[in-house]
Design an enzyme around this catalytic site. Structure first.
Site, PDB file in Angstrom:
ATOM      1  N   GLU A   1      -2.852  -5.416  -4.971  1.00  0.00           N
ATOM      2  CA  GLU A   1      -3.649  -5.376  -6.209  1.00  0.00           C
ATOM      3  C   GLU A   1      -3.042  -6.304  -7.264  1.00  0.00           C
ATOM      4  OE1 GLU A   1      -3.494  -0.980  -6.227  1.00  0.00           O
ATOM      5  OE2 GLU A   1      -5.659  -1.086  -6.574  1.00  0.00           O
TER       6      GLU A   1
ATOM      7  N   GLU B   1      -3.462   2.752   1.063  1.00  0.00           N
ATOM      8  CA  GLU B   1      -3.461   3.990   0.263  1.00  0.00           C
ATOM      9  C   GLU B   1      -4.097   5.167   0.982  1.00  0.00           C
ATOM     10  OE1 GLU B   1      -3.992   0.992  -0.942  1.00  0.00           O
ATOM     11  OE2 GLU B   1      -3.201   0.772  -2.966  1.00  0.00           O
TER      12      GLU B   1
HETATM   13  C1  3H9 Z   1      -0.252   2.472  -4.133  1.00  0.00           C
HETATM   14  O1  3H9 Z   1       0.173   1.359  -4.127  1.00  0.00           O
HETATM   15  C2  3H9 Z   1      -1.222   3.020  -5.141  1.00  0.00           C
HETATM   16  C3  3H9 Z   1      -1.859   1.963  -5.970  1.00  0.00           C
HETATM   17  O2  3H9 Z   1      -3.027   1.510  -5.347  1.00  0.00           O
HETATM   18  C4  3H9 Z   1      -2.343   2.509  -7.278  1.00  0.00           C
HETATM   19  C5  3H9 Z   1      -1.361   2.912  -8.290  1.00  0.00           C
HETATM   20  C6  3H9 Z   1      -1.982   3.311  -9.587  1.00  0.00           C
HETATM   21  N1  3H9 Z   1       7.468   3.818  -2.890  1.00  0.00           N
HETATM   22  O3  3H9 Z   1       9.456   2.670   5.657  1.00  0.00           O
HETATM   23  P1  3H9 Z   1      10.867   2.271   5.493  1.00  0.00           P
HETATM   24  C7  3H9 Z   1      11.077   3.704   0.739  1.00  0.00           C
HETATM   25  S1  3H9 Z   1       0.271   3.598  -2.999  1.00  0.00           S
HETATM   26  C8  3H9 Z   1       8.676   4.383  -2.874  1.00  0.00           C
HETATM   27  O4  3H9 Z   1      11.908   3.018   6.232  1.00  0.00           O
HETATM   28  P2  3H9 Z   1      10.300  -0.227   6.798  1.00  0.00           P
HETATM   29  C9  3H9 Z   1      11.101   4.634   1.929  1.00  0.00           C
HETATM   30  O5  3H9 Z   1      10.884   5.966   1.532  1.00  0.00           O
HETATM   31  C10 3H9 Z   1       1.500   2.752  -2.061  1.00  0.00           C
HETATM   32  N2  3H9 Z   1       9.520   4.290  -1.816  1.00  0.00           N
HETATM   33  O6  3H9 Z   1      11.063   0.705   5.772  1.00  0.00           O
HETATM   34  C11 3H9 Z   1      12.489   4.390   2.466  1.00  0.00           C
HETATM   35  O7  3H9 Z   1      13.387   5.107   1.632  1.00  0.00           O
HETATM   36  P3  3H9 Z   1      14.687   5.794   2.238  1.00  0.00           P
HETATM   37  C12 3H9 Z   1       0.931   1.812  -1.098  1.00  0.00           C
HETATM   38  C13 3H9 Z   1       9.117   3.567  -0.789  1.00  0.00           C
HETATM   39  O8  3H9 Z   1      10.915  -1.554   6.650  1.00  0.00           O
HETATM   40  C14 3H9 Z   1      12.707   2.903   2.201  1.00  0.00           C
HETATM   41  O9  3H9 Z   1      11.784   2.555   1.178  1.00  0.00           O
HETATM   42  N3  3H9 Z   1       1.969   1.304  -0.244  1.00  0.00           N
HETATM   43  C15 3H9 Z   1       7.874   2.953  -0.747  1.00  0.00           C
HETATM   44  O10 3H9 Z   1      10.213   0.417   8.135  1.00  0.00           O
HETATM   45  C16 3H9 Z   1      12.460   2.031   3.405  1.00  0.00           C
HETATM   46  O11 3H9 Z   1      11.172   2.332   3.943  1.00  0.00           O
HETATM   47  C17 3H9 Z   1       2.322   1.936   0.881  1.00  0.00           C
HETATM   48  O12 3H9 Z   1       1.755   2.924   1.250  1.00  0.00           O
HETATM   49  C18 3H9 Z   1       7.026   3.082  -1.870  1.00  0.00           C
HETATM   50  N4  3H9 Z   1       5.824   2.505  -1.921  1.00  0.00           N
HETATM   51  O13 3H9 Z   1       8.786  -0.277   6.274  1.00  0.00           O
HETATM   52  C19 3H9 Z   1       3.448   1.330   1.658  1.00  0.00           C
HETATM   53  N5  3H9 Z   1       7.734   2.309   0.451  1.00  0.00           N
HETATM   54  O14 3H9 Z   1      15.518   4.678   2.748  1.00  0.00           O
HETATM   55  C20 3H9 Z   1       4.418   2.384   2.063  1.00  0.00           C
HETATM   56  C21 3H9 Z   1       8.880   2.523   1.114  1.00  0.00           C
HETATM   57  O15 3H9 Z   1      15.258   6.552   1.082  1.00  0.00           O
HETATM   58  N6  3H9 Z   1       5.582   1.838   2.742  1.00  0.00           N
HETATM   59  N7  3H9 Z   1       9.710   3.279   0.392  1.00  0.00           N
HETATM   60  O16 3H9 Z   1      14.182   6.691   3.330  1.00  0.00           O
HETATM   61  C22 3H9 Z   1       5.553   1.436   4.021  1.00  0.00           C
HETATM   62  O17 3H9 Z   1       4.552   1.441   4.688  1.00  0.00           O
HETATM   63  C23 3H9 Z   1       6.844   0.987   4.625  1.00  0.00           C
HETATM   64  O18 3H9 Z   1       7.890   1.526   3.874  1.00  0.00           O
HETATM   65  C24 3H9 Z   1       7.029  -0.561   4.647  1.00  0.00           C
HETATM   66  C25 3H9 Z   1       8.491  -0.903   5.066  1.00  0.00           C
HETATM   67  C26 3H9 Z   1       6.045  -1.159   5.653  1.00  0.00           C
HETATM   68  C27 3H9 Z   1       6.814  -1.150   3.289  1.00  0.00           C
END
Ligand code: 3H9
Length: 699
Positions: A104, A124
């Site tokens: 976004e 999301e």
């Molecule tokens: C959004 O964006 C809403 C908006 O539209 C509107 C807002 C108004 N936040 O997965 P990993 C942490 S909703 C906080 O093991 P990888 C995760 O908990 C969001 N923390 O790594 C972990 O922490 P820990 C839309 C986050 O390399 C560490 O980072 N986005 C977030 O296998 C490593 O993560 C998503 O849904 C976050 N957004 O994969 C993406 N993301 O080490 C969600 C990660 O303490 N994330 N952490 O356990 C993912 O899909 C995967 O983390 C990603 C990396 C592919 C990015």
């Protein structure tokens, strides 16, 4: 303290760097930083700005940990509007994870440069949400292809940067350094009239053709959602981009986002996000380094061994498969080849990919050929005598330091380990069938398992893309142990008057992928029959399964014999009532003198789900599982539990443990009481008005 957002001037172009490891999430300080640095860039007379992320990743989205807490201004929608309204051109350097709020942010920029490897998407819906910073409105205005837009938003599936460039989401595909190329692009922009580059200003028009596309898409999305509400709501917002002026569309998106955020589904899905990551971390008392694993030995080329071998060959490991005879090896490898051939047909893998996998497989009938394996996984017949014999032989041939794993689903791994001279090298690696498809791996830490052996299993789980959960030894570990009381209640409900189809329907309506009777038919009723014969069941327990046993004795073994609790169409496998099963059930009810009654879907759900959670609480209380959230991961990844319910322990938290405990107490005191063994832990938490989530946190 270093700032999470800072500016580097490259000539006249301001590069606004986001540095918020590990994924550059849009935490409050990042949002504030972007606004501050962009304003600074304009004030200092920069010709253009580039927004880029440190660590090779742009932005992976909003900071999920901030959800549910009071919003700290500026919110992301406002930040995106500020970026878009900036009076100098702003270019997004889209690389690595550019997800959710990250995309976004990129859509609010005037230009986007990416590379082929970038992962671009709006995931999301996987969190029970929808893009909440105008993503549902700017994306269709950018793509001008409603199918691509509605698919990206409602499926949540990211696309590659290459595809993003193809469909017009990015303006340039970089072959070198994305940030350098974004700076070059920024330098080359001489027209400061950005009106046409501001996506909020693009007008979309609804036509009958586009309306028909949405109508068809909605039907498909509803079908695939299986009870999840966010995908359809997200698609409705994309549709609104065509039907409403931009500002109205944004309002609708915002209202829907705010409605979903506090809802049960989003809470459950966010719980799962963190639960999965937590489960895969080593237990707190474990330290050291994983051992190196290059070559894996698999004992047994049956369904389980074959699936495990496929998993390792697919992940690039060299695999040696051991069987008792060449014929058994032929059979096993034949099935694997057939499975891969199906993958070629569906386009999931290439012929060359299959050839590579096959080349990684070595076959043998001699234990000596396992001598150079770093990890050996046994998947042979499930009896203690056979397992002990196998581990004795492995102990004799395996090299020092080899990890020895058993795929047993019930047996005592301490007893198996004791058969070797190296119990510290032994642990359980319990895969779920079909092992090459099912994501769950229960890693069972036996009493003497060494720390680095456990770490090795966790590391190979990651490399083979399995979701690992660490358990302790106990009959059936986490998942299978909990299945017993769940199935007991399902069978009791049938004795009391529900039909198998009613029980299954109530549970699939609840969200389970399949009901317990359809699953039993799929697995084969003879399996449960045989396991009951091998156990010393109480009379009460035996009575519950009388109908199931009689079905087997009458030749109804489930899907494989064409009938079980249901009848199956030989061509389509469509289920229908099996009149023989109905009469067997009626016969048993009357023999047991049961006065049947009609049973509501609510009772079916409560009795089965509370039985599951009650056993989960026993598992927790005994230390077989480390956390309630681990149990949720087991059930989501291994048993088809609806993800949007968050797992059996999270579900009862949402019901409230007081309610659950009082129901269990009522049933324990009632006529079926003999089948209930209330968990002390559950009862105590209910007394204290606490939840499993609070128990996890306090640990
Ligand atoms: C959004 O964006 C809403 C908006 O539209 C509107 C807002 C108004 N936040 O997965 P990993 C942490 S909703 C906080 O093991 P990888 C995760 O908990 C969001 N923390 O790594 C972990 O922490 P820990 C839309 C986050 O390399 C560490 O980072 N986005 C977030 O296998 C490593 O993560 C998503 O849904 C976050 N957004 O994969 C993406 N993301 O080490 C969600 C990660 O303490 N994330 N952490 O356990 C993912 O899909 C995967 O983390 C990603 C990396 C592919 C990015």
């Amino acid at each position: 303290m270093t700032k999470s957002v800072s500016t580097e001037m490259r000539g006249d172009v301001a590069v606004v760097w986001i540095d918020n490891p590990p994924v550059n999430a849009l935490s409050h300080h990042v949002r504030e930083g972007i606004v501050r640095e962009l304003k600074g860039a304009v004030d200092s007379g920069a010709k253009a700005a580039v927004i880029a992320g440190r660590g090779g990743t742009f932005i992976a989205g909003a900071d999920i940990r901030e959800f549910g807490k009071p919003l700290q201004e500026p919110g992301l929608p406002e930040v995106c509007d500020i970026i878009e309204a900036t009076t100098i051109p702003v270019v997004a350097a889209v690389e690595g994870n550019t997800l959710g709020g990250g995309l976004e942010t990129a859509l609010a920029c005037h230009y986007r440069v990416t590379n082929a490897r970038a992962k671009v998407g709006l995931p999301e819906v996987a969190l029970g949400l929808l893009p909440g910073a105008a993503g549902t409105q700017r994306l269709p205005r950018c793509l001008k292809n409603p199918v691509e837009a509605v698919t990206m938003v409602s499926s949540g599936r990211p696309i590659s940067g290459e595809k993003a460039a193809q469909i017009g989401l990015a303006d340039q595909l970089s072959k070198g350094n994305v940030v350098d190329d974004a700076v070059d692009m920024a330098n080359g922009i001489n027209d400061n009239d950005l009106t046409g580059r501001r996506l909020s200003k693009v007008e979309l028009e609804m036509t009958p053709e586009i309306a028909a596309i949405f109508d068809a898409a909605m039907v498909e999305i509803a079908k695939k959602a299986k009870g999840a509400i966010a995908p359809l709501k997200a698609a409705e917002c994309v549709r609104a981009a065509y039907e409403l002026p931009y500002a109205e569309g944004v309002k609708k998106e915002r209202a829907t986002f705010m409605e979903l955020l506090p809802g049960d589904q989003s809470r459950a899905l966010r719980h799962m996000f963190f639960a999965e990551r937590q489960a895969q971390k080593p237990p707190a008392d474990v330290s050291g380094e994983a051992r190196e694993v290059k070559k894996v030995g698999i004992l047994g080329a049956g369904t389980m061994g074959g699936g495990i071998a496929m998993t390792y060959a697919e992940a690039g490991f060299d695999v040696t498969m051991l069987e008792m005879s060449e014929e058994a090896l032929d059979r096993g490898l034949g099935v694997m080849e057939k499975n891969w051939a199906r993958g070629i047909k569906s386009g999931r893998i290439t012929e060359a990919g299959v050839a590579e996998r096959m080349a990684r497989l070595t076959r043998t009938t001699s234990y000596d050929d396992l001598a150079d394996c770093d990890l050996i996984i046994e998947a042979v017949f499930e009896t203690m005598a056979v397992k002990k014999e196998v581990f004795g032989k492995l102990d004799a041939v395996a090299k020092p330091g080899a990890v020895l794993a058993t795929n047993t689903s019930y047996l005592d791994i301490n007893e198996i380990a004791a058969q070797t001279s190296r119990p510290h090298d032994v642990l359980g690696m319990h895969y779920f069938s079909p092992a090459n498809i099912m994501p769950l791996l229960e890693i069972v830490r036996a009493d003497k398992t060494a720390d680095d052996v456990l770490l090795t299993a966790l590391a190979v789980a990651r490399k083979t893309r399995k979701t690992a959960v660490v358990a302790r030894v106990g009959h059936g570990f986490i998942g299978n142990r909990m299945l017993t009381p769940y199935l007991r209640q399902a069978n009791l409900l049938v004795l009391e008057g529900a039909s198998p189809a009613e029980v299954d329907k109530a549970l699939t309506d609840f969200g389970w992928a399949m009901g317990p009777f359809a699953v039993s038919d799929l697995a084969g009723l003879d399996i449960g029959y045989k396991s009951r014969q091998d156990q010393d069941l109480s009379q009460h327990e035996q009575r519950i399964y009388t109908a199931a046993d009689r079905l087997v004795e009458a030749g109804h073994l489930g899907q494989k014999s064409g009938s079980g609790f249901y009848k199956y169409d030989p061509q389509t496998r469509a289920r229908s009532e099996n009149p023989d099963a109905t009469s067997i059930i009626e016969e048993v009810r009357s023999e047991l003198g049961i006065n049947t009654r009609s049973i509501t879907a609510e009772e079916i759900v409560e009795r089965t789900q509370f039985a599951l959670a009650n056993e989960g609480a026993h598992v927790l209380g005994e230390g077989v599982a480390q956390r309630a959230s681990d149990i949720d991961v087991v059930y989501n990844h291994g048993y088809g539990y609806p993800r949007w319910r968050g797992g059996p322990m999270h579900y009862v938290d949402t019901v409230g443990l007081k309610t659950v405990a009082s129901k269990i107490a009522e049933w324990t005191e009632g006529a079926g009481g003999v089948h209930w063994e209330p968990s002390d832990l559950l009862m105590e938490l209910a007394d204290q008005d606490k939840s499993f989530a609070e128990w996890d946190k306090a640990k």
